[in-house]
Design an enzyme around this catalytic site. Structure first.
Site, PDB file in Angstrom:
ATOM      1  N   ASP A  61      13.388  17.997  21.403  1.00  0.00           N
ATOM      2  CA  ASP A  61      12.727  16.970  21.310  1.00  0.00           C
ATOM      3  C   ASP A  61      13.065  15.913  22.456  1.00  0.00           C
ATOM      4  O   ASP A  61      14.369  15.750  22.518  1.00  0.00           O
ATOM      5  CB  ASP A  61      12.461  16.326  20.145  1.00  0.00           C
ATOM      6  N   VAL A  94      10.359  19.066  27.986  1.00  0.00           N
ATOM      7  CA  VAL A  94       9.713  20.335  28.347  1.00  0.00           C
ATOM      8  C   VAL A  94       9.220  20.532  29.552  1.00  0.00           C
ATOM      9  O   VAL A  94       9.126  21.682  30.184  1.00  0.00           O
ATOM     10  CB  VAL A  94       8.481  20.683  27.155  1.00  0.00           C
ATOM     11  N   ASN A 133       5.355  23.467  20.995  1.00  0.00           N
ATOM     12  CA  ASN A 133       4.407  22.579  20.178  1.00  0.00           C
ATOM     13  C   ASN A 133       4.319  21.273  21.044  1.00  0.00           C
ATOM     14  O   ASN A 133       3.390  20.504  20.805  1.00  0.00           O
ATOM     15  CB  ASN A 133       4.972  22.325  18.748  1.00  0.00           C
ATOM     16  N   TYR A 168      -6.865  16.117  28.551  1.00  0.00           N
ATOM     17  CA  TYR A 168      -6.389  17.009  27.637  1.00  0.00           C
ATOM     18  C   TYR A 168      -7.143  18.233  27.444  1.00  0.00           C
ATOM     19  O   TYR A 168      -6.505  19.420  27.182  1.00  0.00           O
ATOM     20  CB  TYR A 168      -6.455  16.077  26.291  1.00  0.00           C
ATOM     21  N   LYS A 205      -5.192  21.722  27.518  1.00  0.00           N
ATOM     22  CA  LYS A 205      -5.277  22.847  26.433  1.00  0.00           C
ATOM     23  C   LYS A 205      -6.088  24.008  26.668  1.00  0.00           C
ATOM     24  O   LYS A 205      -5.693  25.038  26.111  1.00  0.00           O
ATOM     25  CB  LYS A 205      -5.834  22.009  25.108  1.00  0.00           C
ATOM     26  N   THR A 207      -1.390  12.711  12.433  1.00  0.00           N
ATOM     27  CA  THR A 207       0.009  12.682  12.898  1.00  0.00           C
ATOM     28  C   THR A 207       0.190  11.630  13.734  1.00  0.00           C
ATOM     29  O   THR A 207      -0.835  10.776  14.065  1.00  0.00           O
ATOM     30  CB  THR A 207       0.436  13.984  13.377  1.00  0.00           C
TER      31      THR A 207
HETATM   32  N1  LIG Z   1      -2.509  15.980  15.712  1.00  0.00           N
HETATM   33  C1  LIG Z   1      -3.359  16.534  16.258  1.00  0.00           C
HETATM   34  O1  LIG Z   1      -4.700  16.149  15.674  1.00  0.00           O
HETATM   35  C2  LIG Z   1      -3.470  17.646  17.213  1.00  0.00           C
HETATM   36  C3  LIG Z   1      -4.477  18.564  17.150  1.00  0.00           C
HETATM   37  C4  LIG Z   1      -4.665  19.570  18.127  1.00  0.00           C
HETATM   38  C5  LIG Z   1      -3.438  19.839  18.800  1.00  0.00           C
HETATM   39  N2  LIG Z   1      -2.311  19.200  18.501  1.00  0.00           N
HETATM   40  C6  LIG Z   1      -1.252  19.543  19.482  1.00  0.00           C
HETATM   41  O2  LIG Z   1       0.063  19.516  18.556  1.00  0.00           O
HETATM   42  C7  LIG Z   1       1.091  19.108  19.120  1.00  0.00           C
HETATM   43  C8  LIG Z   1       1.854  18.204  18.283  1.00  0.00           C
HETATM   44  O3  LIG Z   1       1.253  17.197  18.229  1.00  0.00           O
HETATM   45  P1  LIG Z   1       1.361  15.930  16.980  1.00  0.00           P
HETATM   46  O4  LIG Z   1       0.303  15.838  16.462  1.00  0.00           O
HETATM   47  O5  LIG Z   1       2.814  16.493  16.003  1.00  0.00           O
HETATM   48  O6  LIG Z   1       2.019  14.873  17.942  1.00  0.00           O
HETATM   49  P2  LIG Z   1       3.395  13.808  17.759  1.00  0.00           P
HETATM   50  O7  LIG Z   1       3.043  12.619  18.731  1.00  0.00           O
HETATM   51  O8  LIG Z   1       3.407  13.523  16.265  1.00  0.00           O
HETATM   52  O9  LIG Z   1       4.590  14.658  18.077  1.00  0.00           O
HETATM   53  C9  LIG Z   1       4.901  15.058  19.221  1.00  0.00           C
HETATM   54  C10 LIG Z   1       6.214  15.292  19.546  1.00  0.00           C
HETATM   55  O10 LIG Z   1       6.406  15.907  21.097  1.00  0.00           O
HETATM   56  C11 LIG Z   1       7.404  15.193  21.582  1.00  0.00           C
HETATM   57  N3  LIG Z   1       7.255  15.184  23.086  1.00  0.00           N
HETATM   58  C12 LIG Z   1       6.376  14.405  23.874  1.00  0.00           C
HETATM   59  N4  LIG Z   1       6.714  14.761  25.075  1.00  0.00           N
HETATM   60  C13 LIG Z   1       7.602  15.641  25.123  1.00  0.00           C
HETATM   61  C14 LIG Z   1       8.410  16.231  26.266  1.00  0.00           C
HETATM   62  N5  LIG Z   1       8.118  15.902  27.548  1.00  0.00           N
HETATM   63  N6  LIG Z   1       9.383  16.851  26.065  1.00  0.00           N
HETATM   64  C15 LIG Z   1       9.873  17.092  24.801  1.00  0.00           C
HETATM   65  N7  LIG Z   1       9.094  16.719  23.523  1.00  0.00           N
HETATM   66  C16 LIG Z   1       8.078  15.946  23.892  1.00  0.00           C
HETATM   67  C17 LIG Z   1       7.497  13.909  20.914  1.00  0.00           C
HETATM   68  O11 LIG Z   1       8.421  13.064  20.984  1.00  0.00           O
HETATM   69  C18 LIG Z   1       6.930  14.001  19.457  1.00  0.00           C
HETATM   70  O12 LIG Z   1       8.138  14.142  18.829  1.00  0.00           O
HETATM   71  C19 LIG Z   1       0.786  18.750  20.504  1.00  0.00           C
HETATM   72  O13 LIG Z   1       0.694  19.799  21.396  1.00  0.00           O
HETATM   73  C20 LIG Z   1      -0.732  18.329  20.226  1.00  0.00           C
HETATM   74  O14 LIG Z   1      -1.414  18.279  21.191  1.00  0.00           O
HETATM   75  C21 LIG Z   1      -2.239  17.957  17.626  1.00  0.00           C
END
Ligand SMILES: NC(=O)c1ccc[n+]([C@@H]2O[C@H](COP(=O)([O-])OP(=O)(O)OC[C@H]3O[C@@H](n4cnc5c(N)ncnc54)[C@H](O)[C@@H]3O)[C@@H](O)[C@H]2O)c1
Length: 247
Positions: free
Chosen positions: A37, A61, A83, A147, A151, A184
Site C-alpha cells: 500500500d 501501484v 485491489n 471511474y 473500471k 469503506t
Molecule cells: N467501496 C466500494 O464501494 C467499492 C465498490 C466497487 C469497487 N471498489 C474498489 O475496491 C477497491 C478498494 O476500495 P476500498 O473501498 O477498500 O477503498 P479504500 O480507500 O478504503 O482503500 C483503498 C486503498 O488503496 C490504497 N491506494 C490508493 N492509491 C494507491 C496507490 N497508488 N498505490 C498503492 N495503494 C494505493 C489506499 O492507501 C487504501 O489503503 C478499489 O479499487 C475500489 O475502486 C470499491
C-alpha cells in the site's frame, strides 16, 4: 488446514477497506499475506494486527520501479489481488485531464503493472490474479466518467489476460470482482467531494434493489473463493456482488 494454507498472496491497497477485509480472511485461511500500500502507517498497522501471518511492503501501484522493489524478495506468488484504487467524482464537463490521468494511473496502470510483474512469479506453478473492478465497470453513472472508464478498462483487461494465460498454457487464472457500493473509507472520500453528501449516500443505497450498501466481508468471501483452488475452472469471469444493482 485453511483453504489458503501454503499460498502466498499479495494484496494491493491492503491497508484499508476491502483490501484489509481480504487480508484478514486470507490470513485466517492460512495464507502468507503481503499487504502492499501507499499508506505505510496504516499498512504496517494492518499487517501487525494479523500477527505473523502478514507483512507490509510499501507500493505505489502506478510506478513500475515501485513494483520491482515490492516484489524484489519474493520468489513465488500464488495470488495477486489488484485491489488498490481511487474514485474521482465528476462528469465529463467537470473532471480535469489531470484528474482523469491520475484515475487511470492508479486504477488501470496499477492493474497492468501488477499483472506484468506477477507473471514471472506465477508462471511455473500457476496462480490466481483477482482484479477489483466495480459495478461502475459494467454500469455507467453521469458523475463517474473517469471511474467508469477506468473500471471498464479493468473488466476487459482481465478477460484479455485470462485468454492469454489459457492460450499459453500457464496455469494462471484472472477474474474480476464487481462490488456495488460497499461502506469503506473510499465511500467517505467520494462523499467528501460532493456538495450534497446525504443525497449522494441515498443514491448509493437506491441503486441496489436490496436497498442497502454491501459489507467488506461480503467481497472478501468472493476473493477467498477466487484465491482458493475451489475456483480452478473460473477464469475471465465477472463476479458481480452488488445486491442486484447490475441486473
Ligand atoms: N467501496 C466500494 O464501494 C467499492 C465498490 C466497487 C469497487 N471498489 C474498489 O475496491 C477497491 C478498494 O476500495 P476500498 O473501498 O477498500 O477503498 P479504500 O480507500 O478504503 O482503500 C483503498 C486503498 O488503496 C490504497 N491506494 C490508493 N492509491 C494507491 C496507490 N497508488 N498505490 C498503492 N495503494 C494505493 C489506499 O492507501 C487504501 O489503503 C478499489 O479499487 C475500489 O475502486 C470499491
Amino acid at each position: 488446514m485453511g483453504r489458503l494454507t501454503g499460498k502466498t498472496a499479495l494484496i494491493t491497497g491492503g491497508a484499508s477497506g476491502l483490501g484489509a477485509a481480504i487480508a484478514e480472511v486470507f490470513a485466517a485461511e492460512g495464507a502468507e499475506v503481503i499487504i502492499a500500500d501507499l499508506d505505510a502507517t496504516q499498512g504496517a498497522a494492518m499487517a501487525a494486527s494479523l500477527g505473523g501471518a502478514a507483512r507490509f511492503v510499501p507500493l505505489d501501484v502506478s510506478q513500475p520501479a515501485s513494483w520491482q522493489a515490492a516484489l524484489g524478495g519474493i520468489e513465488q506468488l500464488d495470488v495477486l489481488v489488484n485491489n488498490a484504487g481511487i474514485t474521482t467524482l465528476g462528469s465529463i464537463e467537470e473532471v480535469t485531464p489531470e484528474q482523469f490521468r491520475h484515475e487511470f494511473d492508479v486504477d488501470v496502470m496499477g492493474v497492468f503493472l501488477g499483472t506484468q510483474a506477477a507473471i514471472p512469479l506465477m508462471k511455473a506453478h500457476g496462480g490466481s490474479i483477482i482484479n477489483m473492478s466495480s459495478l461502475s465497470g459494467v454500469r455507467a453513472s453521469a458523475n463517474l466518467v473517469a471511474y467508469n472508464a477506468a473500471k471498464a478498462a479493468v473488466t476487459l483487461m482481465t478477460k484479455s489476460c485470462a485468454l492469454h494465460f489459457a492460450e499459453r498454457g500457464y496455469a494462471i487464472r484472472c477474474n474480476s470482482i464487481h462490488p456495488g457500493a460497499i461502506h469503506t473509507p473510499i465511500i467517505d472520500k467520494v462523499l467528501a467531494q460532493s456538495d450534497d453528501p446525504d443525497a449522494l449516500y441515498q443514491s448509493f443505497v437506491d441503486v441496489h434493489p436490496v436497498k442497502r450498501l454491501g459489507r467488506p466481508q461480503e467481497i472478501a468471501a468472493i476473493a477467498l473463493y477466487l484465491a482458493s483452488d475451489d475456483s480452478a475452472f473460473a477464469t475471465g469471469a465477472e463476479f458481480r456482488i452488488d445486491g442486484g444493482a447490475s441486473i
